[in-house]
Design a protein around this motif. Structure first.
Motif, PDB file in Angstrom:
ATOM      1  N   GLN A 182      47.624 -29.213 -30.317  1.00 35.76           N
ATOM      2  CA  GLN A 182      47.954 -28.354 -29.163  1.00 35.76           C
ATOM      3  C   GLN A 182      48.232 -26.919 -29.600  1.00 35.76           C
ATOM      4  N   LYS A 183      48.922 -26.770 -30.717  1.00 29.33           N
ATOM      5  CA  LYS A 183      49.328 -25.412 -31.109  1.00 29.33           C
ATOM      6  C   LYS A 183      48.237 -24.681 -31.902  1.00 29.33           C
ATOM      7  N   SER A 239      59.054 -30.029 -36.026  1.00 29.55           N
ATOM      8  CA  SER A 239      59.553 -28.729 -35.553  1.00 29.55           C
ATOM      9  C   SER A 239      59.176 -27.620 -36.526  1.00 29.55           C
ATOM     10  N   LYS A 240      59.107 -27.939 -37.827  1.00 33.31           N
ATOM     11  CA  LYS A 240      58.709 -26.904 -38.796  1.00 33.31           C
ATOM     12  C   LYS A 240      57.260 -26.463 -38.543  1.00 33.31           C
ATOM     13  N   VAL A 241      56.398 -27.437 -38.252  1.00 30.37           N
ATOM     14  CA  VAL A 241      54.996 -27.110 -37.980  1.00 30.37           C
ATOM     15  C   VAL A 241      54.885 -26.194 -36.762  1.00 30.37           C
ATOM     16  N   LEU A 242      55.709 -26.466 -35.741  1.00 29.24           N
ATOM     17  CA  LEU A 242      55.626 -25.675 -34.515  1.00 29.24           C
ATOM     18  C   LEU A 242      56.208 -24.271 -34.682  1.00 29.24           C
ATOM     19  N   GLY A 287      44.838 -26.070 -32.617  1.00 34.65           N
ATOM     20  CA  GLY A 287      43.443 -26.412 -32.280  1.00 34.65           C
ATOM     21  C   GLY A 287      42.741 -27.279 -33.318  1.00 34.65           C
ATOM     22  N   TYR A 288      43.431 -27.657 -34.395  1.00 39.09           N
ATOM     23  CA  TYR A 288      42.829 -28.548 -35.401  1.00 39.09           C
ATOM     24  C   TYR A 288      43.114 -29.991 -35.004  1.00 39.09           C
ATOM     25  N   ASP A 289      42.046 -30.788 -34.898  1.00 38.66           N
ATOM     26  CA  ASP A 289      42.198 -32.134 -34.345  1.00 38.66           C
ATOM     27  C   ASP A 289      42.107 -33.210 -35.435  1.00 38.66           C
ATOM     28  N   PHE A 290      43.274 -33.679 -35.881  1.00 39.43           N
ATOM     29  CA  PHE A 290      43.311 -34.752 -36.894  1.00 39.43           C
ATOM     30  C   PHE A 290      43.697 -36.085 -36.263  1.00 39.43           C
ATOM     31  N   ARG A 291      43.661 -36.152 -34.911  1.00 38.48           N
ATOM     32  CA  ARG A 291      44.211 -37.332 -34.238  1.00 38.48           C
ATOM     33  C   ARG A 291      43.428 -38.607 -34.534  1.00 38.48           C
ATOM     34  N   GLN A 292      42.153 -38.455 -34.922  1.00 32.48           N
ATOM     35  CA  GLN A 292      41.374 -39.659 -35.227  1.00 32.48           C
ATOM     36  C   GLN A 292      41.009 -39.762 -36.707  1.00 32.48           C
ATOM     37  N   LEU A 348      52.591 -37.959 -32.850  1.00 31.14           N
ATOM     38  CA  LEU A 348      53.177 -36.801 -32.160  1.00 31.14           C
ATOM     39  C   LEU A 348      52.990 -35.524 -32.988  1.00 31.14           C
ATOM     40  N   LEU A 349      53.119 -35.682 -34.309  1.00 27.51           N
ATOM     41  CA  LEU A 349      52.934 -34.525 -35.191  1.00 27.51           C
ATOM     42  C   LEU A 349      51.495 -34.004 -35.070  1.00 27.51           C
ATOM     43  N   LEU A 350      50.530 -34.932 -35.087  1.00 32.05           N
ATOM     44  CA  LEU A 350      49.119 -34.523 -35.023  1.00 32.05           C
ATOM     45  C   LEU A 350      48.793 -33.920 -33.651  1.00 32.05           C
TER      46      LEU A 350
END
Ligand SMILES: C[S@@+](CC[C@H](N)C(=O)[O-])C[C@H]1O[C@@H](n2cnc3c(N)ncnc32)[C@H](O)[C@@H]1O
Length: 266
Positions: free
Chosen positions: A12-13, A47-50, A15-20, A5-7
């Motif tokens: 989403q916010k 929440s801090k990241v967002l 644009g950096y994609d670390f999901r894989q 969820l963090l990734l």
């Protein structure tokens, strides 16, 4: 689940994609950032990241490991000289892509090798990374005195032809790489996960980058490299990386198994 969820939030916010990326790598880095920031649970970091852009960029820096060296793995450079330089010599113009160049040491090492082999003037080196801070440092070509001893030793071990100190000017606590090495290097921001083919090139070096990706993402990036290489072009991976999990393995022949150097079949 919470890290996923963090990734997702980072993607989403920002644009950096670390999901894989590999879960072990991401888990280690996120836990480290939590400890440094006194954060106890992952939902808090989410929440801090967002909410906090600066914190988010700090986390992005954490997820990008920029450790590098000049002439890292000297045996690899010896093999480049022996197995790859003769191939490059057959081309009138040469294009080389360093994917994940970090602070530039690998690209400067290549520029030195090419100068020694009389190839630099007909070469363009594209050195890319998604970490803009690292790229800015790479462009400057200024390295601390503390690391120069180690770089000099690497250069000697790869059997460099000159004195390593002839490639830089010394200042108080740092050295500045010669302008003649910088002139054919194009530094560019490129994300291997979200950006497309970069250029059509004769040689790709992507060392110590794919280890941070899961197998599917490694496969995807291998396709990008395959499509960027000309027939007969050469791909160099890091010592812990291979083409084993790639569906493209049979489309390459092996130039040096130990040094992970492969040649794209015609
Ligand atoms: C450990 S360094 C490797 C540097 C150099 N290739 C070497 O072997 O010494 C890994 C680099 O890959 C970059 N990297 C990681 N993921 C990336 C991506 N998706 N796109 C572009 N570069 C990426 C990091 O920012 C970092 O600078």
């Amino acid at each position: 689940m919470e890290i996923s969820l963090l990734l997702e939030a980072v993607y989403q916010k920002y644009g950096y994609d670390f999901r894989q990326y590999s879960q072990a790598h991401i888990g280690r880095r996120v836990r480290n950032r939590m400890a440094l920031s006194g954060i106890n649970d992952i939902s808090q970091i989410q929440s801090k990241v967002l909410e906090d852009k600066e914190f988010a960029y700090q986390l992005l820096q954490d997820l990008s490991i920029t450790v590098t060296e000049m002439f890292r793995d000297p045996e690899f450079y010896k093999s480049l000289r022996k197995n790859v330089i003769p191939i490059l010599k057959t081309y009138p113009f040469i294009k080389i892509w360093h994917a994940g160049c970090a602070t530039g040491e690998e690209a400067y090492s290549m520029a030195i090798l090419l100068q020694e082999e009389g190839l630099y003037d007909r070469t363009t080196i594209y050195a890319t990374d998604f970490n803009q801070l690292a790229l800015n440092r790479a462009k400057e070509g200024i390295f601390s005195n503390k690391v120069i001893k180690e770089y000099t030793l690497n250069y000697q071990l790869m059997e460099g032809k000159k004195s390593f100190s002839s490639y830089y000017t010394s200042s108080y606590d740092h050295v500045i790489m010669n302008q003649s090495l910088k002139k054919n290097i194009v530094w560019a921001n490129h994300n291997l996960v979200t950006d497309s083919v970069f250029a059509e090139v004769n040689l790709i070096l992507c060392r110590n980058v794919l280890i941070y990706f899961d197998h599917d993402l490694q496969n995807k990036v291998q396709k990008l490299f395959y499509n960027s290489l000309i027939g007969g072009g050469v791909l160099c991976l890091g010592s812990k990386e291979s083409l084993h999990f790639s569906t493209l393995e049979e489309k390459y022949s092996v130039l040096d198994k130990n040094q992970r150097i492969f040649k794209k079949k015609y």
